[in-house]
Design an enzyme around this catalytic site. Structure first.
Site, PDB file in Angstrom:
ATOM      1  N   ALA A  42       0.865  -1.188   0.000  1.00 30.97           N
ATOM      2  CA  ALA A  42       0.000   0.000   0.000  1.00 30.97           C
ATOM      3  C   ALA A  42       0.902   1.239   0.000  1.00 30.97           C
ATOM      4  O   ALA A  42       1.956   1.228  -0.638  1.00 30.97           O
ATOM      5  CB  ALA A  42      -0.982  -0.028   1.166  1.00 30.97           C
ATOM      6  N   SER A  43       0.560   2.261   0.757  1.00 31.82           N
ATOM      7  CA  SER A  43       1.314   3.517   0.665  1.00 31.82           C
ATOM      8  C   SER A  43       2.655   3.513   1.391  1.00 31.82           C
ATOM      9  O   SER A  43       3.370   4.515   1.357  1.00 31.82           O
ATOM     10  CB  SER A  43       0.460   4.675   1.178  1.00 31.82           C
ATOM     11  N   LEU A  44       3.032   2.418   2.022  1.00 33.06           N
ATOM     12  CA  LEU A  44       4.376   2.342   2.593  1.00 33.06           C
ATOM     13  C   LEU A  44       5.436   2.417   1.497  1.00 33.06           C
ATOM     14  O   LEU A  44       6.587   2.759   1.780  1.00 33.06           O
ATOM     15  CB  LEU A  44       4.561   1.056   3.405  1.00 33.06           C
ATOM     16  N   LYS A  46       5.770   4.591  -0.490  1.00 32.80           N
ATOM     17  CA  LYS A  46       6.163   5.991  -0.619  1.00 32.80           C
ATOM     18  C   LYS A  46       7.419   6.317   0.186  1.00 32.80           C
ATOM     19  O   LYS A  46       8.076   7.329  -0.085  1.00 32.80           O
ATOM     20  CB  LYS A  46       5.001   6.899  -0.209  1.00 32.80           C
TER      21      LYS A  46
END
Length: 264
Positions: A42-44, A46
């Site tokens: 997921a957004s990890l 980033k």
């Protein structure tokens, strides 16, 4: 019962898959449960994008102060605020990075991926020895998901990045300091700090997709700093995954800091 044993017992009562890494940053004591299991990031994802931005800035390949105009074609759904603004505004790479982390802005992340190059982010991951972290698609790219391409990581990889930032060894001391500052401005919550006091000093990045809730953070207690990464997948709903992260975090906090957690 040891902290690790109590966390293992808790995980057995929770649905889905749970991966966690804990490390005492003062003594070096640590444990991992499914720490090397490759799961959707997921957004990890980033976080390594942020690291590659810092690297290219340090090497003089770009400047954090250069700006990009956000066009209609760039707007991505999901988390973020850029999609709510009229196209045409210009933002520096520094500002895009801040938005990418503190509100998990997907448009900002995609603009940075385009500027940096997906291959460059993955090259940094390999250079750092991250076993499971791969950037295979931009944010909200449903077609890529349908084709079987997704962004992945593991709890051990995220723990390595956080510890490197804490020690000042990720890219450089100055770059690590900047990344830590950005992570400390995080505005998304409800996971690691879900059952903790509001004043807990936390620098972190979280992420979610359908059935997935993740959070990875540095707890910066003076004299007793620690890191905790909790990745969950196959969750029946968002609240369940967030509560699992919060319950693990509160057990660690209670054991390590010695204060009663709240579960109200």
């Amino acid at each position: 019962m040891s902290l690790e044993d109590s966390i293992r017992s808790l995980i057995q009562t929770r649905p889905g898959t749970v991966c966690t890494v804990f490390k005492d940053l003062a003594s070096g004591g640590h444990f991992a449960i499914n720490g090397n299991l490759c799961v959707p990031s997921a957004s990890l994802i980033k976080l390594p994008v942020l690291a590659e931005l810092a690297r290219q800035d340090q090497e003089g390949r770009l400047s954090l102060e250069e700006s990009i105009a956000v066009q209609q074609k760039d707007l991505a759904g999901g988390d973020g605020i850029l999609k709510e603004l009229a196209p045409g505004h210009r933002f520096t790479l520094r500002e895009l990075a801040t938005l990418m982390i503190i509100v998990s802005d997907n448009t900002a992340a995609n603009l940075l991926i385009d500027r940096l190059g997906m291959d460059a982010v993955n090259a940094l991951d390999r250079q750092l020895g991250l076993a499971a972290t791969r950037l295979e698609r931009k944010m909200m790219d449903r077609k890529a998901l349908e084709e079987g391409r997704d962004n992945t990581t593991c709890a051990a990889d995220m723990a390595f990045l956080l510890e490197s930032i804490y020690k000042g060894t990720l890219i450089s001391p100055a770059a690590s300091g900047w990344m830590l500052q950005v992570l400390r401005q995080q505005q998304q919550g409800g996971r690691l700090q879900r059952f903790l006091p509001e004043d807990v000093p936390l620098a972190h990045k979280c992420g979610d997709l359908d059935g997935i809730e993740n959070d990875a953070g540095l707890f910066l207690f003076p004299g007793r700093p620690y890191l905790l990464v909790v990745l969950t997948s196959h969750q029946p709903d968002a609240r369940t995954g967030q509560e699992t992260i919060g319950l693990i975090s509160s057990q660690v906090y209670h054991s390590f800091i010695g204060k009663e957690p709240r579960h109200g």
